[in-house]
Design a protein around this motif. Structure first.
Motif, PDB file in Angstrom:
ATOM      1  N   ALA A 536       0.834  -1.202   0.000  1.00 51.97           N
ATOM      2  CA  ALA A 536       0.000   0.000   0.000  1.00 51.97           C
ATOM      3  C   ALA A 536       0.872   1.257   0.000  1.00 51.97           C
ATOM      4  CB  ALA A 536      -0.922  -0.004   1.208  1.00 51.97           C
ATOM      5  N   TYR A 537       1.980   1.240   0.793  1.00 52.82           N
ATOM      6  CA  TYR A 537       2.905   2.384   0.769  1.00 52.82           C
ATOM      7  C   TYR A 537       3.364   2.634  -0.660  1.00 52.82           C
ATOM      8  CZ  TYR A 537       3.432   2.007   5.904  1.00 52.82           C
ATOM      9  OH  TYR A 537       3.211   1.970   7.243  1.00 52.82           O
ATOM     10  N   LEU A 538       3.802   1.550  -1.309  1.00 53.44           N
ATOM     11  CA  LEU A 538       4.317   1.690  -2.679  1.00 53.44           C
ATOM     12  C   LEU A 538       3.218   2.159  -3.615  1.00 53.44           C
ATOM     13  CD1 LEU A 538       6.578  -1.436  -3.121  1.00 53.44           C
ATOM     14  CD2 LEU A 538       7.260   0.936  -3.002  1.00 53.44           C
ATOM     15  N   GLY A 539       2.027   1.571  -3.433  1.00 51.15           N
ATOM     16  CA  GLY A 539       0.896   1.932  -4.298  1.00 51.15           C
ATOM     17  C   GLY A 539       0.612   3.419  -4.203  1.00 51.15           C
ATOM     18  N   ALA A 540       0.657   3.935  -2.946  1.00 48.81           N
ATOM     19  CA  ALA A 540       0.380   5.363  -2.753  1.00 48.81           C
ATOM     20  C   ALA A 540       1.413   6.192  -3.503  1.00 48.81           C
ATOM     21  CB  ALA A 540       0.399   5.688  -1.276  1.00 48.81           C
ATOM     22  N   LEU A 541       2.678   5.761  -3.414  1.00 46.72           N
ATOM     23  CA  LEU A 541       3.727   6.497  -4.120  1.00 46.72           C
ATOM     24  C   LEU A 541       3.487   6.502  -5.621  1.00 46.72           C
ATOM     25  CD1 LEU A 541       7.115   5.583  -2.435  1.00 46.72           C
ATOM     26  CD2 LEU A 541       6.071   7.826  -2.701  1.00 46.72           C
ATOM     27  N   SER A 542       3.159   5.336  -6.157  1.00 44.76           N
ATOM     28  CA  SER A 542       3.007   5.281  -7.621  1.00 44.76           C
ATOM     29  C   SER A 542       1.780   6.083  -8.056  1.00 44.76           C
ATOM     30  CB  SER A 542       2.935   3.835  -8.112  1.00 44.76           C
ATOM     31  OG  SER A 542       1.665   3.321  -7.884  1.00 44.76           O
ATOM     32  N   THR A 543       0.724   6.100  -7.207  1.00 45.04           N
ATOM     33  CA  THR A 543      -0.446   6.922  -7.563  1.00 45.04           C
ATOM     34  C   THR A 543      -0.045   8.386  -7.635  1.00 45.04           C
ATOM     35  OG1 THR A 543      -1.714   5.392  -6.218  1.00 45.04           O
ATOM     36  CG2 THR A 543      -2.863   7.321  -7.027  1.00 45.04           C
ATOM     37  N   VAL A 544       0.777   8.810  -6.672  1.00 46.25           N
ATOM     38  CA  VAL A 544       1.225  10.205  -6.677  1.00 46.25           C
ATOM     39  C   VAL A 544       2.021  10.483  -7.945  1.00 46.25           C
ATOM     40  CG1 VAL A 544       2.689  11.888  -5.529  1.00 46.25           C
ATOM     41  CG2 VAL A 544       1.227  10.398  -4.192  1.00 46.25           C
ATOM     42  N   ALA A 545       2.937   9.554  -8.243  1.00 45.83           N
ATOM     43  CA  ALA A 545       3.777   9.760  -9.429  1.00 45.83           C
ATOM     44  C   ALA A 545       2.895   9.897 -10.669  1.00 45.83           C
ATOM     45  CB  ALA A 545       4.727   8.588  -9.579  1.00 45.83           C
ATOM     46  N   TRP A 546       1.829   9.088 -10.705  1.00 45.36           N
ATOM     47  CA  TRP A 546       0.978   9.040 -11.898  1.00 45.36           C
ATOM     48  C   TRP A 546       0.094  10.275 -11.975  1.00 45.36           C
ATOM     49  CZ3 TRP A 546      -0.965   7.980 -16.342  1.00 45.36           C
ATOM     50  CH2 TRP A 546      -2.322   7.709 -16.567  1.00 45.36           C
ATOM     51  N   THR A 547      -0.446  10.743 -10.815  1.00 41.35           N
ATOM     52  CA  THR A 547      -1.345  11.903 -10.899  1.00 41.35           C
ATOM     53  C   THR A 547      -0.573  13.213 -10.966  1.00 41.35           C
ATOM     54  OG1 THR A 547      -1.574  11.654  -8.519  1.00 41.35           O
ATOM     55  CG2 THR A 547      -3.452  11.023  -9.835  1.00 41.35           C
ATOM     56  N   SER A 548       0.585  13.262 -10.285  1.00 36.75           N
ATOM     57  CA  SER A 548       1.292  14.547 -10.260  1.00 36.75           C
ATOM     58  C   SER A 548       2.217  14.732 -11.449  1.00 36.75           C
ATOM     59  CB  SER A 548       2.112  14.687  -8.978  1.00 36.75           C
ATOM     60  OG  SER A 548       1.302  14.399  -7.883  1.00 36.75           O
ATOM     61  N   ALA A 549       2.501  13.659 -12.174  1.00 33.01           N
ATOM     62  CA  ALA A 549       3.452  13.784 -13.287  1.00 33.01           C
ATOM     63  C   ALA A 549       3.077  14.921 -14.242  1.00 33.01           C
ATOM     64  CB  ALA A 549       3.570  12.469 -14.023  1.00 33.01           C
ATOM     65  N   PRO A 550       1.841  14.943 -14.798  1.00 24.55           N
ATOM     66  CA  PRO A 550       1.519  15.995 -15.769  1.00 24.55           C
ATOM     67  C   PRO A 550       1.695  17.381 -15.127  1.00 24.55           C
ATOM     68  CG  PRO A 550      -0.334  14.481 -15.513  1.00 24.55           C
ATOM     69  CD  PRO A 550       0.696  14.052 -14.539  1.00 24.55           C
ATOM     70  N   PHE A 551       1.337  17.466 -13.840  1.00 28.53           N
ATOM     71  CA  PHE A 551       1.446  18.768 -13.198  1.00 28.53           C
ATOM     72  C   PHE A 551       2.906  19.216 -13.080  1.00 28.53           C
ATOM     73  CE2 PHE A 551       2.383  21.213  -9.474  1.00 28.53           C
ATOM     74  CZ  PHE A 551       1.639  22.344  -9.728  1.00 28.53           C
ATOM     75  N   LEU A 552       3.750  18.292 -12.593  1.00 28.46           N
ATOM     76  CA  LEU A 552       5.162  18.650 -12.423  1.00 28.46           C
ATOM     77  C   LEU A 552       5.784  19.048 -13.752  1.00 28.46           C
ATOM     78  CD1 LEU A 552       6.328  15.890  -9.943  1.00 28.46           C
ATOM     79  CD2 LEU A 552       6.186  18.336  -9.515  1.00 28.46           C
ATOM     80  N   VAL A 553       5.405  18.276 -14.787  1.00 30.89           N
ATOM     81  CA  VAL A 553       5.960  18.576 -16.113  1.00 30.89           C
ATOM     82  C   VAL A 553       5.536  19.974 -16.538  1.00 30.89           C
ATOM     83  CG1 VAL A 553       5.856  17.930 -18.517  1.00 30.89           C
ATOM     84  CG2 VAL A 553       6.029  16.171 -16.775  1.00 30.89           C
ATOM     85  N   ALA A 554       4.239  20.272 -16.346  1.00 26.84           N
ATOM     86  CA  ALA A 554       3.737  21.589 -16.741  1.00 26.84           C
ATOM     87  C   ALA A 554       4.451  22.680 -15.929  1.00 26.84           C
ATOM     88  CB  ALA A 554       2.239  21.652 -16.500  1.00 26.84           C
ATOM     89  N   LEU A 555       4.556  22.436 -14.634  1.00 22.68           N
ATOM     90  CA  LEU A 555       5.159  23.437 -13.747  1.00 22.68           C
ATOM     91  C   LEU A 555       6.587  23.757 -14.186  1.00 22.68           C
ATOM     92  CD1 LEU A 555       5.206  25.086 -11.054  1.00 22.68           C
ATOM     93  CD2 LEU A 555       6.120  23.038  -9.991  1.00 22.68           C
ATOM     94  N   THR A 556       7.414  22.697 -14.352  1.00 24.60           N
ATOM     95  CA  THR A 556       8.816  22.969 -14.716  1.00 24.60           C
ATOM     96  C   THR A 556       8.881  23.664 -16.073  1.00 24.60           C
ATOM     97  OG1 THR A 556       8.860  20.684 -15.421  1.00 24.60           O
ATOM     98  CG2 THR A 556       9.987  21.186 -13.393  1.00 24.60           C
ATOM     99  N   SER A 557       8.075  23.189 -17.043  1.00 24.48           N
ATOM    100  CA  SER A 557       8.136  23.798 -18.378  1.00 24.48           C
ATOM    101  C   SER A 557       7.751  25.267 -18.299  1.00 24.48           C
ATOM    102  CB  SER A 557       7.186  23.100 -19.339  1.00 24.48           C
ATOM    103  OG  SER A 557       7.468  21.738 -19.376  1.00 24.48           O
TER     104      SER A 557
END
Length: 1535
Positions: A536-557
């Motif tokens: 579950a710990y790992l699952g939570a991490l991967s969910t974050v990676a999956w949902t926040s990825a587009p945001f982080l990419v947009a933010l840095t760009s």
């Protein structure tokens, strides 16, 4: 060029005039443009499509269609259109003659359009001849023609004032006719002549569906409605399309595979011929060995490629899907471009409004087109996947029937079933996403290209973030995999333990050991939950990676873009177009790693399948069937045989001639090659030298009977037509008639897998009956009399095999150990170590005094004891088969949606089985015979008959899931926690909306030129909002998983607690399989599947809601549209969920028969081949696969059907969001427009997923319902009653009294014991005797309160046992049960699970039970591991372990349920003497089968039909000459 046509001299305006077309509120096209490009466009399309379409039609022929009214009308209209066009042409020539100057267009256009109309008319007829019922090519042509004509028609009306009446009239006529053609092409032609539609009772509507129906999957609607009205059943399913059935796919694949093999063989031969010369050329003085070495190495390298065969068979069809995918990928990028144009349109003042509307409708059309194309692509991929599975399954099945024994040795049954289930399934899963291998890189490259254009090099910062996230995700995946493996191990051991507990639940209850075992289960469960928590710990991490990825990419760009250069301004266009491109990027980036790992898995599977399909096959010509020498039925000359080419010969110097119609007995010691000889005659062995020939057909009875999972009658008929008279005679001859009366359904009783609900003897007799019914010329009987009792063996020999039997006159070869029959056979063949030592008649061989005479001396002794034992066994075997034996079988069907799980367990079972059925030769025959004889009544395994099985699965779940079940789950998670989780989801979406609204405010800065001053603040707030969202996601998914684990713990412990407290009667009526299923399948769903489904569901639900909120807040008028869309959505969703849920169930129900039939076939290949039933079995397997695909196919289509409809709703949302943005253009900022439209573009995906998740949630929440159902069954009395606790030293004397005692097994059944009243003094020894069913065992069960009294009392030392706790009672009694049950664990645990006693006491008990020597000699001493069920101890030793348990507990009252056939006389005497000495002062009850054990007891109780018949000392009872005297006399104990 175009202006040449439009010269003003021809009184036509110029070709293109932007002022007329673009910059005006009422746009129009120039006359010249209308007459040229606009009119030619449909024609250009048709002429481009024609060559390809014509080739396609030429190659595919579905039979021709009769001329129908529809076809005639289409053709006539086509011809009229051509006439109308050429009327224009001729009028132009006429005007030319009149001297009018005309543009070339007046000649070219009617000529081109007229010829095109002729072409269309030709196609209408040609399609009819080739059996096309509805044409897509022509539909598109007519649609384009109508669209172009509408533009011209509007233009003509706008202009007003008709100058050229003739041309206006012809235009109007042709416009009307084109509209008619378009309408007509929406309808279908009749089916072609002689197509399967006429013969099929329930044909699939797809092949006859029209073009529109096909692209929108409208033809599926009828099934969706049917499934919505009432649950689908298998009879409602459509037949498979011809191209998807096994008889088309498998031969096609095998043909390609044969081609591959042939190619490799040719190459190998070529290598052989070339090599030596090459070797000589290179090494002039090279030794000849080198050439040989080269030779031996080269052919190994090349193996036939199964991949190539697959590509040739399924590639072309799959490529069509790939073409669709390419189109879809390209169209995906049109919408961001349109979005840019829409935002820039809202910025501009004073531009015509129709631009905005045009853009909105373009976006909508693009999205719809994309939807239709995408789902066509999916349809092709999924169908390819389905066909792959069919093809591979069929190929493996066919191969498994013909592989040699050597090949069989290298892969167990479990492995081969794995190939068929897991590996074939991997291919099916892979095809869905295989196109992503090229499509993902393409999408990434395109997206980056557009982003580069938009933001320039700053994009690279965003890309860097994406690339960095990939290894993080990969690491998470790897770690999760490792955890999964660990968790599977815990789960397996938990299920194994549960299985043992449930199988031995009666013993646990009798010994009051429940708590010890409950703790063991909970300990394993705790470890399992710990691993789940880590996951579950790992699952939570991967969910974050999956949902926040587009945001982080947009933010840095964006941050880099704004910071790098002061002139860079982030406006709405750049921001929102980039956002939509980043969203497109998200999917391929996530899919690529998954696809690559699936490809890796599939390549492993491919190797395994290829290796299996390349195994050697049996040579069908080993045995010569065209024998000419007519006087001998079987001849073998100089035979030398081995089991594999590389093995040493098993049989050598075999010379054998069997005259027609004679009976030959084959005898010899264990392992001397008797069975091998029979196999050699069947052609199952490798023939190294010599000749075999057999005259006529063969019937074969193997040593271990092979029984199919079918009715008893089908097992005997084995594909022969039913003949009442002959059938009855066969049953009588094989002594099966009495058995039929005992079986619940007579000869129509469904027999479980491996003949589980028949005893060993019955199986052997069924196997013999099969051979007898199948009228063959030569009978090969491999020791068919070993498993049956002596008197039955005699009956069978006399009635079937012997000189007077039904087979007299046929050639019979009988392998036997029964000496008594040898005098009656014609010839005897004696085998010694794989060769024939002597052969002749009984008398001849006795005289020779050779090997045979010695054999007789060895075996005569054994045979006499065997006759005795057989009598005892016979009493058992003829006992009616207990009712619950049928019911104890793990039913695969309960296994419901997650089929993989079921498959895993099933394969596990098979692998266990395959270990012993693998190689019958290796196991010593005598040992096998003894073990079969000893427990004639096999412990009822775990399979119920089919009929009951299916009813159970259906009953359990149809229709909607009740809200109560959702509430149950919420309660298990915790109501407050559930509300908190929803609240967190709300916050997380609020943060995400906040970030995007902030972005739209930021982009509006660009309009006011305030970008410089608050750049840092803008970036900072945007970043913090995004990071806040990430943190919330983390907390969310984590809390949710913890809640899920808490629920899983609660539900499991409730179920476990209840099952230990459940009364024994529940276990007698419920198949263990069903209970195990709750513990494995349903708990697995609650552990792993439910939390992730709920996570996805909440995620998609909240993101859909936030989209609506954003659109409504920016354009409030949108609220009006929501209600109708939501209504459509709701209906589509309900239709889909009802239908797809039932299709999933049908699919999982029809899947297990494929594998069980397959594993059954593999174990019986030699029988199938001997009887020549090869093709029939292949057909049967194909039928089962097709039956499964029948529910699989509508399941695939239902997803497409749903997708098209839901995405259409999503596309409507895009359309309205864009339209309302255009309408409210003046009041909206570009940032808000960008915000609402880019949100709308995302909504399709989440809507689609939301329906899927609803469906999955409903399918999976059922597990909670099923677990709850079994956690709430009624319980037995409490284990401890505090205020009624007996004193610790109770019972002191052991005085037992029954007062008017009656009892029944379950409510509604008759009484088993009726009004017993008797008093037994402490220390008395009581023997209990009576016939089967007299109530002997029931009486002992009453003492333990496994059966509660119907009336009356039992007191022990004056304490009423009905008032004290069950554990207080049971721990003070000791029983040595009839069937010794051991649990897996060490011996110490089996003797003393609570660790109450010291090692010395344990050793003392072992010594008294005569086990000390055995245990002391074992290296692990008391830690000696017992396998499941104590399999590694002999039955006698197990019985002694039970005795040791009794000696350890040493209570005042001992109950002995005497073991019968399990123990030899010697052990029995040991037990009796120990009991006499050790339990001297205890009260002993013995249920006696052998009267000699109780002749010295104080008193004997004779029960008859539940009442006391006689009760006195043995001597007095014999003197009375009653029932007991009769029994004693039979046993030879009284004269």
């Amino acid at each position: 060029m175009m202006d040449f046509f439009c010269e003003p001299i021809y009184n036509l305006s110029q070709f293109w005039d932007p002022n007329l077309t673009l910059y005006t509120d009422s746009p129009d096209l120039t006359e010249c443009f209308q007459m040229s490009l606009l009119s030619w466009f449909p024609s250009i399309y048709l002429w481009i499509a024609f060559p390809l379409y014509f080739l396609y039609l030429k190659r595919s022929n579905r039979g021709y269609i009769m001329m129908s009214l529809l076809n005639r009308v289409k053709t006539v209209v086509g011809v009229i259109l051509w006439i109308v066009c050429w009327t224009d042409l001729f009028s132009s020539f006429h005007e030319l003659q009149q001297g009018t100057v005309l543009s070339p267009l007046f000649f070219v256009t009617p000529l081109v359009v007229g010829i095109t109309m002729l072409l269309a008319t030709f196609l209408i007829q040609y399609e009819r001849l080739r059996g096309v019922q509805s044409s897509g090519v022509l539909f598109v042509f007519w649609l384009l023609s109508v669209l172009c004509a509408i533009v011209r028609f509007r233009s003509k009306i706008l202009k007003g004032g008709i100058t050229d009446k003739l041309r206006f009239t012809t235009f109007c006529i042709s416009f009307a006719l084109i509209v008619i053609e378009l309408l007509l092409s929406c309808f279908n032609e009749k089916a072609p002549l002689f197509s399967s539609v006429d013969t099929d009772p329930n044909p699939c509507p797809e092949p006859s569906a029209g073009f529109l129906s096909t692209i929108t999957f409208w033809w599926f609607t009828s099934m969706a409605i049917k499934g919505y009205k009432n649950p689908l059943e298998s009879k409602d399913l459509w037949s498979l399309n011809k191209r998807d059935t096994s008889d088309v796919i498998v031969p096609n694949l095998l043909k390609e595979w044969e081609r591959e093999k042939a190619k490799v063989e040719r190459n190998t031969q070529a290598t052989y011929s070339k090599s030596p010369s090459a070797a000589e050329a290179n090494h002039v003085d090279g030794a000849p060995e080198e050439a040989e070495v080269l030779l031996s190495e080269q052919p190994k390298a090349k193996q036939p490629s199964f991949l190539r065969a697959l590509l040739r068979s399924f590639g072309p069809y799959f490529l069509i899907g790939s073409a669709y995918k390419l189109l879809q990928d390209l169209i995906t990028f049109v919408n961001p471009v349109l979005l840019r144009m829409l935002i820039s349109f809202t910025k501009q003042k004073g531009v015509p409004t129709w631009w905005g509307f045009a853009l909105s409708f373009l976006m909508f059309s693009c999205a719809v087109l994309q939807t239709l194309i995408l789902h066509q692509h999916f349809q092709y991929c999924f169908v390819t996947g389905m066909n792959l599975r069919t093809g591979i399954t069929g190929a493996i099945y066919r191969k498994s029937l013909v592989i040699t024994n050597a090949a069989k040795r290298s892969s167990t049954v479990g492995e081969i079933v794995n190939l068929m289930s897991v590996d074939a399934q991997r291919f099916q899963d892979l095809t869905t996403f295989l196109n992503m291998l090229w499509s993902a890189p393409l999408q990434i490259i395109l997206a980056l290209y557009f982003l580069w254009q938009n933001l320039g090099p700053s994009v690279l910062a965003g890309v860097a973030v994406m690339v960095l996230l990939i290894p993080l995700n990969a690491a998470i995946v790897m770690k999760t995999r490792a955890f999964q493996v660990e968790q599977m191990q815990y789960k397996d051991s938990r299920i194994k333990l549960m299985n043992e507990i449930l199988n031995g639940i009666k013993v646990l209850k009798l010994y009051a050991w429940e708590n010890s075992f409950k703790d063991k289960v909970l300990e394993i469960r705790q470890k399992e939950l710990n691993v789940l928590r880590k996951m579950a710990y790992l699952g939570a991490l991967s969910t974050v990676a999956w949902t926040s990825a587009p945001f982080l990419v947009a933010l840095t760009s964006f941050a880099v873009y704004v910071m790098v250069d002061e002139n860079n301004v982030l406006d709405a266009e750049k921001a929102f177009v980039s956002l939509s491109l980043f969203n497109i990027l998200r999917f391929p980036l996530n899919m690529l790693p998954q696809v690559i790992s699936s490809v890796a898995q599939a390549s492993v599977s491919l190797k395994r399948i290829q290796q299996f399909l390349s195994h050697d096959e049996l040579d069908p010509d080993v045995v010569d069937r065209k024998n000419t020498a007519a006087d001998f039925a079987v001849t073998v000359t100089n035979g030398k045989f081995s089991w594999a080419k590389k093995d040493p010969a098993t049989l050598h110097n075999i010379n054998l001639m069997v005259p027609q119609g004679s009976l030959l007995a084959v005898v010899g010691h264990v392992g001397c090659g008797k069975s091998s000889l029979v196999c050699a005659l069947l052609g199952e062995m490798e023939k190294l030298e010599g000749e075999i020939s057999i005259l006529g057909s063969v019937a074969y009875v193997p040593q271990q009977a092979w029984i199919q999972n079918a009715t008893l009658r089908d097992n005997i008929l084995f594909g022969q037509p039913y003949n009442e008279c002959k059938y009855r005679a066969v049953l009588d001859a094989c002594a099966l008639t009495p058995d039929l009366d005992v079986l619940p359904g007579g000869d129509m009783t469904e027999i479980g897998e491996k003949g589980i609900n028949l005893s060993g003897g019955q199986r052997q007799r069924v196997s013999l009956a099969r051979a007898l019914y199948n009228d063959a010329d030569v009978y090969l009987l491999d020791d068919p009399l070993s498993a049956v009792d002596a008197h039955v063996a005699k009956h069978i020999f006399d009635k079937v095999i012997g000189p007077e039997g039904k087979l007299a006159g046929k050639t019979r070869i009988l392998v036997t150990h029964g000496i008594s029959f040898l005098p009656q056979v014609n010839n005897i063949l004696v085998m010694v170590e794989g060769s024939v030592s002597e052969m002749g008649s009984y008398q001849d061989l006795l005289k020779q005094n050779g090997a045979f005479a010695e054999f007789l001396r060895n075996y005569a002794l054994e045979d006499i004891t065997e006759e005795d034992e057989a009598l005892v066994a016979m009493i058992e075997e003829e006992e009616p088969f207990p009712e619950d034996a049928l019911s104890n079988h793990i039913d695969m069907v309960d296994n419901e949606p997650s089929v993989n799980e079921a498959r895993r367990q099933f394969i596990r079972q098979i692998s266990v089985i395959s270990a012993d059925s693998e190689n019958p030769r290796k196991m010593s025959v005598r040992m096998r015979r003894c073990s079969e004889r000893k427990h004639v009544e096999l412990p009822p395994e775990k399979k119920r008959d089919q009929g009951e099985k299916l009813i159970q699965a259906e009953k359990a779940e149809t229709g909607r899931v009740k809200l109560k079940v959702f509430w149950e789950y919420t309660r298990a998670v915790g109501p407050l926690l559930s509300i908190f989780i929803c609240f967190l989801y709300g916050c997380q979406n609020a943060a995400s909306i906040g970030a995007n609204i902030w972005l739209s405010q930021w982009t509006n800065d660009a309009l006011d030129n305030r970008t410089e001053e608050n750049k840092h603040m803008r970036v900072g707030v945007y970043a913090s909002l995004g990071i806040l969202q990430g943190i919330l996601v983390l907390i969310c998914s984590f809390t949710l998983n913890l809640g899920g684990i808490a629920a899983a713990r609660k539900l499991h412990s409730g179920l476990l607690e209840n099952k230990f407290h459940t009364p024994q009667s529940f276990y007698d009526t419920t198949p263990i399989g069903r209970i195990i299923n709750r513990f494995s399948k349903d708990i697995y769903v609650i552990d792993e599947v439910l939390p992730s489904t709920v996570l996805m569901f909440l995620g998609t639900f909240f993101s859909s809601m936030s989209t609506m909120i954003v659109i409504i807040s920016s354009t409030p008028i949108f609220a009006v549209v929501i209600a109708p869309l939501a209504l459509i959505y709701f209906f589509v969703q309900r239709f889909y969920v009802a239908t797809s849920r039932q299709l999933k169930r049908l699919e999982s129900v029809s899947r297990s028969p494929i594998y069980s039939h397959f594993s059954e076939t593999i174990t019986g290949t030699s029988v199938i081949r001997a009887f020549g039933r090869h093709n029939a079995f292949v057909l049967l397997s194909d039928l089962k696969v097709d039956e499964n695909q029948k529910s699989c196919y509508p399941g695939i289509v239902s997803n497409r059907w749903l997708g098209v409809r839901i995405e259409f709703i999503g596309n409507c949302i895009v359309l309205f969001a864009a339209l309302f943005a255009v309408i409210g253009k003046d009041s909206l900022s570009p940032g808000l427009v960008g915000l609402s439209v880019s949100y709308a573009l995302q909504v399709t995906m989440s809507l689609n997923w939301m329906v899927r998740m609803t469906s999955d949630l409903e399918s999976n929440i059922v597990a909670v319902e099923r677990v709850k159902e079994y956690s709430e069954t009624e319980t037995e009395a409490p284990w401890d009653v505090e205020d009624k606790k007996p004193p610790p030293e109770w019972p002191q004397t052991g005085k037992v009294e029954f007062l008017n005692y009656s009892v029944r097994y379950r409510e509604g059944l008759d009484l088993v014991l009726k009004n017993l009243t008797l008093s037994i003094k402490g220390g008395e020894k009581i023997g209990i005797v009576g016939r089967t069913g007299a109530g002997k065992s029931s009486m002992t069960l009453c003492l333990f309160r496994l059966l509660e009294a119907a009336s009356g009392e039992i007191t022990v030392d004056g304490v009423k046992i009905s008032e004290i706790g069950l554990h207080d009672l049971r721990s003070k009694l000791t029983i040595i049960p009839q069937e010794p049950v051991l649990f897996s664990g060490d011996l110490r645990m089996n003797l003393d699970p609570f660790e109450k006693y010291s090692d010395d006491e344990v050793w003392r008990a072992l010594e008294l039970s005569h086990l000390k020597k055995f245990v002391a000699n074992h290296p692990s001493k008391l830690n000696l591991e017992c396998t499941e069920g104590g399999e590694n101890l002999s039955v006698g030793q197990r019985q002694l372990v039970c005795l040791a348990r009794a000696l350890l507990r040493k209570t005042r009252i001992l109950i002995l349920d005497e073991a019968t056939a399990a123990i030899d006389l010697e052990t029995d005497d040991l037990i009796q003497s120990t009991i006499r000495t050790q339990f001297e002062d205890c009260t002993v009850f013995t249920i006696a089968h052998r009267l000699n054990t109780i002749m010295d007891y104080t008193r004997v109780l004779v029960l008859d039909k539940g009442r006391i018949a006689e009760f006195d000392t043995p001597a007095n009872l014999i003197a009375q000459k009653g029932i007991f005297y009769g029994m004693a006399k039979d046993a030879g104990l009284a004269s």
